[in-house]
Design a protein around this motif. Structure first.
Motif, PDB file in Angstrom:
ATOM      1  N   GLU A 131      52.211  43.431  27.313  1.00 28.73           N
ATOM      2  CA  GLU A 131      52.249  44.226  26.096  1.00 28.73           C
ATOM      3  C   GLU A 131      50.856  44.268  25.462  1.00 28.73           C
ATOM      4  N   PRO A 132      50.512  45.382  24.793  1.00 24.17           N
ATOM      5  CA  PRO A 132      49.165  45.476  24.200  1.00 24.17           C
ATOM      6  C   PRO A 132      48.846  44.341  23.243  1.00 24.17           C
ATOM      7  N   GLN A 133      49.803  43.984  22.372  1.00 18.86           N
ATOM      8  CA  GLN A 133      49.522  42.915  21.409  1.00 18.86           C
ATOM      9  C   GLN A 133      49.338  41.566  22.108  1.00 18.86           C
ATOM     10  N   ASP A 134      50.104  41.343  23.190  1.00 17.41           N
ATOM     11  CA  ASP A 134      49.922  40.106  23.956  1.00 17.41           C
ATOM     12  C   ASP A 134      48.540  40.076  24.603  1.00 17.41           C
ATOM     13  N   LEU A 135      48.089  41.233  25.077  1.00 11.32           N
ATOM     14  CA  LEU A 135      46.767  41.311  25.692  1.00 11.32           C
ATOM     15  C   LEU A 135      45.674  41.016  24.670  1.00 11.32           C
ATOM     16  N   LEU A 136      45.821  41.551  23.457  1.00  9.49           N
ATOM     17  CA  LEU A 136      44.829  41.296  22.413  1.00  9.49           C
ATOM     18  C   LEU A 136      44.804  39.818  22.036  1.00  9.49           C
ATOM     19  N   ARG A 137      45.989  39.216  21.932  1.00  7.55           N
ATOM     20  CA  ARG A 137      46.032  37.780  21.628  1.00  7.55           C
ATOM     21  C   ARG A 137      45.420  36.957  22.763  1.00  7.55           C
ATOM     22  N   GLY A 138      45.624  37.412  23.996  1.00 10.39           N
ATOM     23  CA  GLY A 138      45.012  36.724  25.123  1.00 10.39           C
ATOM     24  C   GLY A 138      43.502  36.802  25.089  1.00 10.39           C
ATOM     25  N   LEU A 139      42.962  37.970  24.705  1.00 12.51           N
ATOM     26  CA  LEU A 139      41.506  38.102  24.585  1.00 12.51           C
ATOM     27  C   LEU A 139      40.966  37.216  23.469  1.00 12.51           C
ATOM     28  N   GLN A 140      41.744  37.066  22.387  1.00  9.68           N
ATOM     29  CA  GLN A 140      41.321  36.161  21.328  1.00  9.68           C
ATOM     30  C   GLN A 140      41.268  34.723  21.818  1.00  9.68           C
ATOM     31  N   ARG A 141      42.250  34.331  22.633  1.00 10.51           N
ATOM     32  CA  ARG A 141      42.256  32.976  23.167  1.00 10.51           C
ATOM     33  C   ARG A 141      41.079  32.736  24.104  1.00 10.51           C
ATOM     34  N   LEU A 142      40.583  33.810  24.708  1.00 10.68           N
ATOM     35  CA  LEU A 142      39.420  33.697  25.591  1.00 10.68           C
ATOM     36  C   LEU A 142      38.108  33.780  24.818  1.00 10.68           C
ATOM     37  N   ARG A 143      38.207  33.730  23.490  1.00 11.51           N
ATOM     38  CA  ARG A 143      37.038  33.710  22.602  1.00 11.51           C
ATOM     39  C   ARG A 143      36.227  35.004  22.660  1.00 11.51           C
ATOM     40  N   MET A 144      36.896  36.125  22.909  1.00  9.51           N
ATOM     41  CA  MET A 144      36.199  37.407  22.793  1.00  9.51           C
ATOM     42  C   MET A 144      35.883  37.643  21.317  1.00  9.51           C
ATOM     43  N   PRO A 145      34.732  38.234  20.992  1.00 15.06           N
ATOM     44  CA  PRO A 145      34.387  38.468  19.578  1.00 15.06           C
ATOM     45  C   PRO A 145      35.516  39.176  18.825  1.00 15.06           C
ATOM     46  N   ASP A 146      35.819  38.659  17.638  1.00 14.27           N
ATOM     47  CA  ASP A 146      36.954  39.166  16.867  1.00 14.27           C
ATOM     48  C   ASP A 146      36.812  40.647  16.557  1.00 14.27           C
ATOM     49  N   LEU A 147      35.584  41.106  16.294  1.00 10.89           N
ATOM     50  CA  LEU A 147      35.378  42.514  15.969  1.00 10.89           C
ATOM     51  C   LEU A 147      35.739  43.407  17.153  1.00 10.89           C
ATOM     52  N   VAL A 148      35.385  42.977  18.363  1.00 12.10           N
ATOM     53  CA  VAL A 148      35.725  43.748  19.557  1.00 12.10           C
ATOM     54  C   VAL A 148      37.239  43.825  19.734  1.00 12.10           C
ATOM     55  N   VAL A 149      37.933  42.707  19.497  1.00 14.50           N
ATOM     56  CA  VAL A 149      39.395  42.699  19.614  1.00 14.50           C
ATOM     57  C   VAL A 149      40.006  43.633  18.576  1.00 14.50           C
TER      58      VAL A 149
END
Length: 227
Positions: A131-149
């Motif tokens: 799911e898109p929201q799960d993917l975004l949360r996964g990117l956050q867990r991988l420490r992707m910059p918050d602004l990019v997420v």
């Protein structure tokens, strides 16, 4: 705009691949693609092995190939370039079906087509099982910059809005006798796309001002903290 925002690529299911954490799936995709890209161009047996592995994951996810294959149309421009490479490249010549082509170009074109197809199919599998929201949360867990997420989240949220507006513009053009597929009407289509870009940019400005008026400070509040 308040409707659900699930993307059209997602295939609802309860397979082990669907249930796997999103950040692990992203890491697996990146690692898999690095291995595929690093594979030598003429190692066709290794490419076949990667294809079997990918098909095994698709079978485990229970996502039908009939669902994924039509969505690989995004690869068409790369496929056209790969097909043209044997004809536009230099080097020793060889014959394929009676047609003289460049041997280095043929090898490079096959490698580009195979690697691109595996990459697109693997990416579609990730999109179909996450799911898109799960993917975004996964990117956050991988420490992707918050602004990019955040930018990716708004892109997903408003993609359907912009697409629907484009559909209405195309309907209006056709009702006035304009055929977007006709080269004669391409200038009108270009002006319409320019107008759509300006409308989308202005919508983004309005959304940003609305967020600032509600206390936006560069990070979105979490649901639990908001309550």
């Amino acid at each position: 705009m308040g409707a659900g925002h699930g993307h059209r690529l997602h295939f609802h299911g309860h397979s082990p691949v669907h249930r796997a954490p999103a950040h692990l799936k992203v890491l697996a995709l990146l690692g898999f693609m690095l291995i595929v890209v690093a594979t030598p161009r003429e190692a066709y047996a290794v490419f076949a092995l990667w294809a079997v592995v990918l098909l095994g994951v698709i079978a485990l996810s229970r996502v039908p190939l009939t669902y994924l294959l039509p969505r690989m149309v995004v690869e068409v421009p790369f496929a056209i370039f790969a097909v043209l490479m044997p004809f536009i490249s230099h080097g020793p010549r060889t014959e394929v079906l009676g047609v003289s082509v460049s041997e280095p170009g043929l090898v490079a074109g096959i490698a580009l087509l195979v690697k691109g197809s595996i990459g697109v199919l693997a990416s579609l599998t990730l999109a179909a099982t996450t799911e898109p929201q799960d993917l975004l949360r996964g990117l956050q867990r991988l420490r992707m910059p918050d602004l990019v997420v955040q930018i990716m989240g708004f892109m997903i949220r408003y993609l359907d809005v912009v697409t629907a507006e484009l559909g209405r513009m195309m309907t209006a053009l056709r009702s006035r006798g304009c055929d977007p597929r006709s080269p004669r009407h391409w200038p009108v289509l270009a002006r319409s796309l320019g107008a759509l870009f300006i409308r989308s940019y202005e919508r983004g400005e309005r959304v940003h001002l609305a967020m600032l008026s509600r206390g936006y400070d560069g990070s979105l509040p979490q649901a639990g903290k908001a309550r």
